[in-house]
Structure formats: structure tokens, C-alpha cells
Design a protein around this motif. Structure first.
Motif, PDB file in Angstrom:
ATOM      1  N   THR A   1      -0.670   3.213   8.707  1.00  0.00           N
ATOM      2  CA  THR A   1      -1.621   3.798   7.750  1.00  0.00           C
ATOM      3  C   THR A   1      -0.887   4.567   6.655  1.00  0.00           C
ATOM      4  O   THR A   1      -1.136   4.361   5.455  1.00  0.00           O
ATOM      5  CB  THR A   1      -2.592   4.750   8.493  1.00  0.00           C
ATOM      6  N   GLY A   2       0.024   5.455   7.048  1.00  0.00           N
ATOM      7  CA  GLY A   2       0.736   6.273   6.066  1.00  0.00           C
ATOM      8  C   GLY A   2       1.617   5.430   5.154  1.00  0.00           C
ATOM      9  O   GLY A   2       1.718   5.689   3.952  1.00  0.00           O
ATOM     10  N   LEU A   3       2.235   4.396   5.721  1.00  0.00           N
ATOM     11  CA  LEU A   3       3.110   3.539   4.909  1.00  0.00           C
ATOM     12  C   LEU A   3       2.292   2.763   3.879  1.00  0.00           C
ATOM     13  O   LEU A   3       2.702   2.603   2.728  1.00  0.00           O
ATOM     14  CB  LEU A   3       3.884   2.577   5.820  1.00  0.00           C
ATOM     15  N   THR A   4       1.105   2.300   4.296  1.00  0.00           N
ATOM     16  CA  THR A   4       0.230   1.599   3.341  1.00  0.00           C
ATOM     17  C   THR A   4      -0.218   2.566   2.248  1.00  0.00           C
ATOM     18  O   THR A   4      -0.183   2.239   1.056  1.00  0.00           O
ATOM     19  CB  THR A   4      -1.015   1.031   4.069  1.00  0.00           C
ATOM     20  N   ALA A   5      -0.615   3.771   2.665  1.00  0.00           N
ATOM     21  CA  ALA A   5      -1.082   4.758   1.681  1.00  0.00           C
ATOM     22  C   ALA A   5       0.025   5.039   0.663  1.00  0.00           C
ATOM     23  O   ALA A   5      -0.222   5.090  -0.549  1.00  0.00           O
ATOM     24  CB  ALA A   5      -1.508   6.039   2.392  1.00  0.00           C
ATOM     25  N   GLY A   6       1.265   5.185   1.149  1.00  0.00           N
ATOM     26  CA  GLY A   6       2.382   5.488   0.254  1.00  0.00           C
ATOM     27  C   GLY A   6       2.545   4.409  -0.808  1.00  0.00           C
ATOM     28  O   GLY A   6       2.564   4.686  -2.016  1.00  0.00           O
TER      29      GLY A   6
END
Ligand code: FAD
Length: 507
Positions: free
Chosen positions: A16-21
Motif C-alpha cells: 500500500t505505502g509503495l503504491t501511494a509513494g
């Protein structure tokens, strides 16, 4: 931009965080991504990516990286009776003409994360491993976060927004005082990635809902490596010999296990954060919703959360005053997760049904899964192609069945697909057979497509047919390919955008 040198601080470098970044960078933000782990995970956890997620990866510009790393599931075989052939759901022959990715895709979570890390790095940002969120406070237009880094020293980071992508035990959730009501099911599953010398057919998954308990065997992209998931007694710990025995008892297969690449044991349950937003802090992924892994929806839902929030933040950055769009993240994504929880919970309880009703359950499953139309719905439903988000002020009339759903993606006359023509950053107007020239009030100020006379060809009415569009209609499609509203061009703008609060031209 804040003192920390980033507009957005992302806590957690899971999927999730990697996609958001990556998505926020694509939308023009500067980001920092921190994760308390010392280095990327090597655990295979989530094994399935669904069609809708592949479309998200396509719009991010990283789908080829993912396609090169995994394998398509060929079929799911449901063995409802020991002495009869299984019900075979052929996943490659489904009638999914409206997507470029008509399959379930097998790829271990650590590989998905590796692709995402590489993509993020290609955009110029490195994850700060070993950096943990400890405290946070909010003030006026920003967030202050206290973090400890890999050397053990403490830093104060300032950002305009903070995204809590820090998993089911989210520290962000705790620090913002958002409660998650977790409901355990009292059901336990054991899981193993087992190397075995056995031929189960390339890409073929198997479900054995037996009297002794359910067992799933899924193929992985590594030859000879299988994912085993079994409903087990409370507290059961399984070694190689126990797994071989369990597989034999439930399937009759001599499963010659050489090695367990990974094994785990988990208690199932679900939880949903009471809120997804606290002022300038958002919760995404497992930090916001925890569900049973049956159906492989958790990672996929988290990636889609991130994709959804990024364009909202971007619109707010570009135009300001997009408060309702930002609130729409929670009002649309939370009911979405609620539905995911509902059906994964049902599927889990069915797989782990009490012994007495297992024969009846299997009879029903055999009967229903034999219907092609139900196989179709099952495949697409799990593939998340037909899911609908919750209604919000920034979506139009929910009595129209397509509003809040993904725009179908049929082939166009020139070999492209409809999604290729949808803008990645702003709302796109798709007009069908609008006969007259549009006057100023009805002309769309952003990107637009026009099918029919004087516009793009739609031989045989393929596009209009796939959408069920009526002549004279305008479909407004968001950057995440969700249909925002459908109506007559003249009426739509006034009706729909009066409420949103930011200039229409910014959308
Ligand atoms: C066995 C198993 C099988 C599964 N199978 C599937 C499947 O097939 N399909 C599917 O869609 N889902 C599946 N799931 C669920 C999936 O693994 C999760 O939904 C997914 O990992 C959620 O991603 P996330 O990025 O939201 O959270 P996580 O992956 O949990 O990532 C959170 C990150 O935040 C970091 N972090 C935590 N606290 C802090 C802090 N204070 N400061 C900084 N960093 C912090 C953690 O180190 C971690 O890297 C499965 C789960 C399990 C356990």
C-alpha cells in the motif's frame, strides 16, 4: 513543502505505502517513505493479484515489470466429492473482454513489493528502511512526526500530509485515536509454501472442502513450489511430515514434500477502522481494514486505496478546496472494504463450516459452481472488476448502475482500449452520439472523447454496447477509471459539480 523536504510522509513500505509513494510522485508530490523493518520482506504472503490491480499497475506504468515476474492461474478445481471429478473453473476461458488482464495472477507478495520498490526508485525515491514512526501531532496545515532511524537517532519530520500504511497493528491509527473493532472468527488456518515432486497441472489451483477440513493447493510461479492452506484445529503446528499426512488424508495424494520454503499459522478475523481520516492523516490498506486472506483481497484492496487517494490529493493540490473529494476517500473506500470483509468472511465460514453440514455445503457448491454464468460472476467478482465503491457527494446518481464502478475497458476500432484514452490525472468526459455541437455550457473543460457522428468511430457499437450507453449521454470518468456520473452534457455539470467545491476546470 515542509521542512522535511516532502509534501507527504508515507509510513509503511508494504504494497500500500509503495503504491501511494509512486502514485503521489506521478501526481507531482514530493514524498518520503519510511518503514520500521531493516530491509524489504522476503515473505511470500499474498499470492494473488487481481485484474483490477493489474489495471492500476498499468496506469502507474509498471505492469510489464509485474507480468514478467508471475504466472497466470489456469483453473480452479473444486473437489466436492472424493469419487467424482472436480468442478473445473477454467480461468483463462472466461468471458472477460472488457479488460486487458482477464485472469488471476500468481506472484508472491515479496516479488510484488520488489517490483514496487524498483518502480519507486526509478522515480527517484528510496525507502528509508529501519525508520519507525513513534509520535505524531497535527497543526494548521501540516503534520509533525517523530521517527527513529536505523542509527537509533530521533528526527522530527514535517509534512503536509501523513499516510498511515503501516499494517494491521498501525501505530498511525493508534496515535490518531482511531479505533478498529476487530472480530476474531475462532477459525485457524495453517499455511505453507511447500516444495514437492507432484504434478497437479501447470497453473491449476485445487480446493478440497473435505469432511476432515478444507485444504487449498495453489500453484506459484516457481516450478515445484505450492502454496498449501488448511483449516486446522486450534493451535496446530505443522512440520513437513504433518503436512504430508494432512494432504494425504484430505486428498488421497502422495505429496512428497522436500522442503517448506515458508510456513505460518494464523487466526482469522476481520476489523475495520472507524474512520479513515483524521484531519491531515489518512489510513490505507491493512491499517484501515483487515480481512480473511480467503479470496486474496487484502493486498489488492490496499493498492486500490492508495491509487484512489493519490488523485484526490493531487486535485486538492492543483485547485485547493477539494475537501469533499478528500472526504470522499473515506465515504467511498470504507464501504468498499466493508463489502470485501462481508464476502471474505462468508467464504471463510463456508470453508470452515461445522463438520455436520460439510456434505450439504459440498452438494450446493457442486450444483452452483457448475453453472457457467455463476463461474463468470465468481471469477470477475474475485477479480474485483465489478466492485462498487460507496456513494459520496463527489459521485453522481447512484441509481445509475455504473456510477461508482470501474469503466469497462473494451477494445477500440484501432486496437487500443478505452482506458488508454482516459486521462491519468483529470476527469475525462466520454460522449456518445451527441448530435449537436456542444454549446459553451455543455463543453467539457478537461480531457474528452466523443464517439459517434463527427467523432471517434465505434463500429458495431462495441463501446456503447459494453457500457450500455444511450445516445446523447456523457460519461464522466475519474483518473482511477471509476465512473463519476452519467447524464446529458447540459445537465450534468450543473447538477454534479455544484457540490464538489473546487473549480470544474481542475478536475
Ligand atoms: C498468509 C497470508 C496470505 C495472504 N494472501 C493474500 C492474497 O493472496 N491476496 C491479497 O490481496 N492479500 C493477501 N493477504 C493480505 C496481505 O498480505 C495484506 O493485506 C497486505 O500485506 C497489506 O499491505 P499493507 O501495505 O497495507 O500492509 P503491510 O504489508 O502490513 O505493510 C505495512 C508496513 O508498515 C511497516 N510499519 C509498521 N509499523 C510501522 C511504524 N511504526 N513505522 C514505520 N513503518 C511501520 C511494516 O514494517 C510493514 O512493512 C495475505 C496475508 C497473509 C498473512
Amino acid at each position: 513543502m515542509s521542512q522535511s523536504g516532502a509534501d507527504v510522509l508515507i509510513v509503511g513500505a508494504g504494497p500500500t505505502g509503495l503504491t501511494a509513494g509512486s502514485e503521489l510522485i506521478r501526481h507531482g508530490f514530493s514524498v518520503r517513505v519510511i518503514d520500521s523493518k531493516p530491509s524489504p520482506s522476503r515473505l511470500s504472503k499474498a499470492l494473488v493479484l487481481h485484474a483490477r490491480t493489474m489495471e492500476v499497475f498499468e496506469s502507474m506504468g509498471m505492469v510489464d515489470r509485474v507480468l514478467d515476474t508471475g504466472e497466470r492461474f489456469v483453473a480452479l478445481n473444486v473437489h466436492t466429492h472424493a469419487k467424482r471429478p472436480p468442478v473445473r473453473i477454467d480461468l483463462l476461458k472466461r468471458n472477460w473482454h472488457d479488460t486487458r488482464y482477464p485472469f488471476w495472477f500468481s506472484i508472491p507478495q515479496c516479488e510484488t513489493e520488489r517490483c514496487l520498490v524498483e518502480h519507486l526508485e526509478s522515480l527517484g525515491v528510496r525507502v528509508e528502511w529501519g525508520t519507525e514512526l513513534r509520535e505524531l501531532s497535527q497543526h494548521g496545515n501540516g503534520v509533525s512526526a517523530r521517527v527513529t532511524d536505523a542509527s537509533g537517532s530521533t528526527q522530527e519530520l514535517e509534512a503536509d500530509w501523513l499516510l498511515g500504511c503501516d499494517g494491521s497493528q498501525s501505530r498511525t491509527r493508534e496515535l490518531t485515536g482511531i479505533e478498529m473493532d476487530y472480530r476474531p472468527y475462532g477459525i485457524e488456518f495453517a499455511l505453507a509454501d511447500a516444495r514437492a515432486d507432484v504434478d497437479l497441472g501447470t497453473g491449476e489451483g485445487h480446493v478440497f472442502p473435505t469432511k476432515q477440513g478444507a485444504l487449498m493447493i495453489a500453484p506459484t510461479p516457481t516450478e515445484g513450489l505450492f502454496r498449501l492452506i488448511a483449516h486446522v484445529e486450534k493451535g496446530a503446528q505443522l512440520g513437513i511430515a504433518d503436512w504430508a499426512k494432512l494432504v494425504f488424508e484430505r486428498t488421497g495424494l502422495a505429496f512428497d514434500i522436500q522442503d517448506l520454503a515458508w510456513h505460518s499459522h494464523f487466526r482469522l478475523g476481520h476489523g475495520l477502522a472507524q474512520r479513515y481520516r483524521h484531519e491531515r492523516v489518512f489510513l490505507l490498506g491493512d491499517a484501515a481494514h483487515v480481512q480473511s486472506p480467503v479470496g486474496g483481497q487484502g493486498l489488492n484492496t490496499g493498492i486500490q486505496d492508495a491509487h484512489d487517494l493519490a488523485w484526490r490529493l493531487a486535485t486538492d493540490k492543483r485547485a485547493g478546496g477539494a475537501e469533499k473529494l478528500l472526504d470522499g476517500y473515506a465515504t467511498e473506500r470504507r464501504p468498499f472494504a466493508e463489502r470485501v470483509i462481508r464476502y471474505t468472511s462468508r467464504a471463510t465460514r463456508m470453508l470452515a463450516a461445522p463438520r455436520a453440514i460439510r456434505p450439504f455445503r459440498n452438494k450446493l457448491a457442486r450444483r452452483f459452481l457448475g453453472f457457467t454464468v455463476l463461474q463468470e460472476r465468481f471469477g470477475r467478482g474475485i477479480g474485483m472488476l465489478d466492485s462498487r465503491c460507496g456513494g459520496s457527494e463527489t459521485l453522481g446518481d447512484f441509481s445509475r448502475p455504473w456510477v461508482g464502478r470501474r469503466l469497462p475497458n473494451p477494445l477500440l476500432w484501432n486496437g487500443q482500449r478505452l482506458h488508454d484514452r482516459i486521462d491519468d490525472l483529470r476527469h475525462t468526459a466520454v460522449d456518445f452520439d451527441v448530435v449537436d455541437d456542444l454549446d459553451g455550457a455543455a463543453a467539457w473543460p478537461g480531457p474528452g472523447l466523443r464517439f459517434g457522428e463527427g467523432g471517434l468511430p465505434d463500429p458495431g457499437g462495441v463501446v456503447a454496447g459494453a457500457l450500455g450507453a444511450r445516445p446523447g449521454e456523457r460519461w464522466l470518468v475519474r483518473p482511477d477509471r471509476i465512473v463519476a456520473e452519467i447524464g446529458e452534457p447540459q445537465a450534468l455539470e450543473a447538477k454534479f459539480f455544484r457540490e464538489i467545491g473546487c473549480p470544474v476546470a481542475a478536475l
